[in-house]
Design an enzyme around this catalytic site. Structure first.
Site, PDB file in Angstrom:
ATOM      1  N   CYS A 113      -5.521  -6.631   0.417  1.00  0.00           N
ATOM      2  CA  CYS A 113      -6.119  -6.017   1.392  1.00  0.00           C
ATOM      3  C   CYS A 113      -7.187  -4.867   0.550  1.00  0.00           C
ATOM      4  CB  CYS A 113      -5.724  -5.267   2.316  1.00  0.00           C
ATOM      5  SG  CYS A 113      -4.539  -6.361   3.389  1.00  0.00           S
ATOM      6  N   SER A 145       5.832  -4.064   9.921  1.00  0.00           N
ATOM      7  CA  SER A 145       4.573  -4.020  10.014  1.00  0.00           C
ATOM      8  C   SER A 145       4.189  -5.296   9.234  1.00  0.00           C
ATOM      9  CB  SER A 145       4.042  -2.826   9.482  1.00  0.00           C
ATOM     10  OG  SER A 145       2.409  -2.988   9.397  1.00  0.00           O
ATOM     11  N   GLY A 173       4.227  -3.493  -0.040  1.00  0.00           N
ATOM     12  CA  GLY A 173       4.600  -4.982   0.255  1.00  0.00           C
ATOM     13  C   GLY A 173       4.247  -5.349   1.523  1.00  0.00           C
ATOM     14  N   GLU A 174       4.131  -6.606   1.524  1.00  0.00           N
ATOM     15  CA  GLU A 174       4.107  -7.558   2.913  1.00  0.00           C
ATOM     16  C   GLU A 174       5.586  -7.881   3.438  1.00  0.00           C
ATOM     17  OE1 GLU A 174       2.100  -8.106   5.385  1.00  0.00           O
ATOM     18  OE2 GLU A 174       3.773  -9.452   6.011  1.00  0.00           O
ATOM     19  N   CYS A 176       1.887  -5.825  -3.911  1.00  0.00           N
ATOM     20  CA  CYS A 176       1.591  -6.680  -2.752  1.00  0.00           C
ATOM     21  C   CYS A 176       0.808  -7.741  -3.033  1.00  0.00           C
ATOM     22  CB  CYS A 176       1.418  -6.022  -1.681  1.00  0.00           C
ATOM     23  SG  CYS A 176       0.874  -6.982   0.051  1.00  0.00           S
ATOM     24  N   SER A 223      -1.046  -5.237  11.292  1.00  0.00           N
ATOM     25  CA  SER A 223      -2.198  -4.275  10.872  1.00  0.00           C
ATOM     26  C   SER A 223      -3.588  -5.304  11.192  1.00  0.00           C
ATOM     27  CB  SER A 223      -2.051  -4.297   9.436  1.00  0.00           C
ATOM     28  OG  SER A 223      -1.009  -3.555   9.020  1.00  0.00           O
ATOM     29  N   LEU A 224      -4.291  -4.948  12.319  1.00  0.00           N
ATOM     30  CA  LEU A 224      -5.419  -5.620  12.629  1.00  0.00           C
ATOM     31  C   LEU A 224      -6.562  -5.273  12.010  1.00  0.00           C
ATOM     32  CD1 LEU A 224      -6.130  -7.913  14.675  1.00  0.00           C
ATOM     33  CD2 LEU A 224      -6.575  -6.273  16.213  1.00  0.00           C
ATOM     34  N   HIS A 225      -7.030  -3.948  12.147  1.00  0.00           N
ATOM     35  CA  HIS A 225      -8.161  -3.242  11.348  1.00  0.00           C
ATOM     36  C   HIS A 225      -9.680  -3.823  11.566  1.00  0.00           C
ATOM     37  CE1 HIS A 225      -4.643  -1.570   9.628  1.00  0.00           C
ATOM     38  NE2 HIS A 225      -4.546  -2.255   8.443  1.00  0.00           N
ATOM     39  N   ASN A 246      -6.451   7.257   4.560  1.00  0.00           N
ATOM     40  CA  ASN A 246      -5.967   8.256   3.345  1.00  0.00           C
ATOM     41  C   ASN A 246      -6.777   7.680   1.955  1.00  0.00           C
ATOM     42  OD1 ASN A 246      -4.565  10.222   2.152  1.00  0.00           O
ATOM     43  ND2 ASN A 246      -2.586   9.355   2.749  1.00  0.00           N
ATOM     44  N   GLU A 294       8.099   3.210  -3.501  1.00  0.00           N
ATOM     45  CA  GLU A 294       8.164   4.317  -2.757  1.00  0.00           C
ATOM     46  C   GLU A 294       8.861   4.118  -1.404  1.00  0.00           C
ATOM     47  OE1 GLU A 294       3.537   4.996  -4.010  1.00  0.00           O
ATOM     48  OE2 GLU A 294       4.137   5.313  -2.030  1.00  0.00           O
TER      49      GLU A 294
END
Ligand code: SAH
Ligand code: SF4
Length: 340
Positions: free
Chosen positions: A113, A188, A156-157, A109, A211-213, A287, A89
């Site tokens: 996560c 990212s 993906g990473e 990926c 991407s800490l989150h 989302n 995508e």
């Protein structure tokens, strides 16, 4: 046969010289492909007819197949099919300042996560630089306009496909090609520390987002497996080193998941963790996806989180929600398609 879209201008020049062709031919081809948008060697009128068969023999100029497109006023979401049938995508976003595109870097990926659709579907393979370049070309062809910025935040990473991603960045940055400015390109990562270190040494002035989150290992371990290999304090150290070396501000992405990482204590801890660093925090409303349990934080939790950071002197913004109505978050369109 090699895709021409995976070659930097230097690479193309070198390959042509092996075929006995002069450097200016590479510049002419680049101009046709990326400025005039003519993709068939036959139609490149200043290329000698005699060398067209040679070029056709060595370089593939096909684009991607657009399998699906969803449009809304602020976003377009594209599902592309690759030569081997894999689906990826890309998302286009219209901002006041221009158009940005979010590209995928892998098919699936492996980082796993727990909140992410792309991770749920596992990696099938890495994307080639040529496939990423064509994500951009396909979208520009579709909207007949130039894209002003690129984020590598799709499926993906990117740092698990480091070399091809670096090559991609170099190709789209080429002034005689797509000419997307380095400061308008952002990659990212979920936090692969050795690659953050390598990225700090890259010559291009492109940007980094993390991407800490979560503000601590306890929460981060629960939602991001990568944290077990690269714990948060080491991640923060590597970001500090990156900032020191490059003098560039880093974006910290923080996805707000209801009841998981969105409390006031989390915000306070995050502010402490990031104190004094040249970063800005981008709070991302989750989302929701039909396959995963997580819920989006309430508007009040998001606003409170924002205020807590702001009061403590952290640069922070709340990400505008672009794709909620068209499955625009990471991997959702593909996930629906793959499982259909
Ligand atoms: N693998 C890289 C880049 C792709 S993911 C990374 O993790 O940084 C891009 C961003 O989308 C990440 O910050 C990720 O956490 C976020 N994301 C994943 N699923 C999401 C969802 N359902 N809603 C909002 N953001 C999501
Ligand atoms: Fe992979 Fe990024 Fe999704 Fe994590 S958030 S599973 S690293 S795409």
């Amino acid at each position: 046969m090699e895709s021409i879209f995976g070659l930097s201008l230097n690479d193309l020049t070198e390959q042509l010289s092996l075929l006995g062709l002069r450097p200016f031919v590479a510049k002419q081809i680049y101009d046709w492909l990326y400025k005039k948008r003519i993709f068939a060697f036959e139609s490149m009128t200043n290329i000698k007819k005699e060398i067209v068969p040679l070029l056709n023999e060595h370089f593939d100029t096909t684009l991607l197949h657009m399998k699906r497109k969803q449009e809304s006023p602020l976003t377009n979401k594209y599902l592309f099919e690759l030569a081997d049938g894999s689906l990826i995508e890309a998302v286009l976003m219209r901002h006041d300042y221009g158009i940005s595109v979010c590209v995928s870097s892998q098919v699936g990926c492996n980082m796993g996560c727990s909140f992410c659709e792309s991770g749920r579907l596992k990696k099938i393979r890495d994307l080639k630089a040529s496939e990423m370049v064509r994500e951009i070309l396909m979208i520009e062809e579709d909207i007949k306009r130039r894209i002003s910025s690129v984020v590598i935040m799709g499926i993906g990473e990117p740092f698990d496909n480091y070399d091809e991603v670096m090559k991609f960045m170099k190709i789209i940055n080429e002034p005689l090609g797509l000419a997307i400015g380095a400061r308008h390109i952002t990659v990212s990562t979920s936090g692969i520390i050795p690659k953050i270190r390598a990225y700090a040494d890259e010559p291009m002035q492109t940007n980094l987002a993390i991407s800490l989150h979560a503000p601590n290992n306890e929460i981060r371990n629960k939602i991001m497996k990568v944290n077990k290999a690269y714990p948060i304090e080491e991640l923060i150290t590597s970001i500090k080193e990156y900032i020191e070396k490059t003098n560039r501000r880093v974006t910290i992405e923080y996805l707000l998941l209801d009841g998981v990482n969105d409390t006031k204590e989390c915000a306070i801890e995050l502010a402490q963790l990031l104190r004094g660093m040249n970063v800005y925090v981008n709070l991302i409303p989750y989302n929701e996806t039909s396959h995963l349990e997580y819920k989006k934080s309430s508007k009040k939790s998001i606003d409170d989180f924002f205020d807590t950071l702001k009061k403590r002197g952290i640069n922070v913004t709340i990400r505008k929600e672009f794709g909620g109505n068209i499955d625009a978050a990471c991997g959702q369109l593909r996930a629906n398609e793959v499982e259909r």
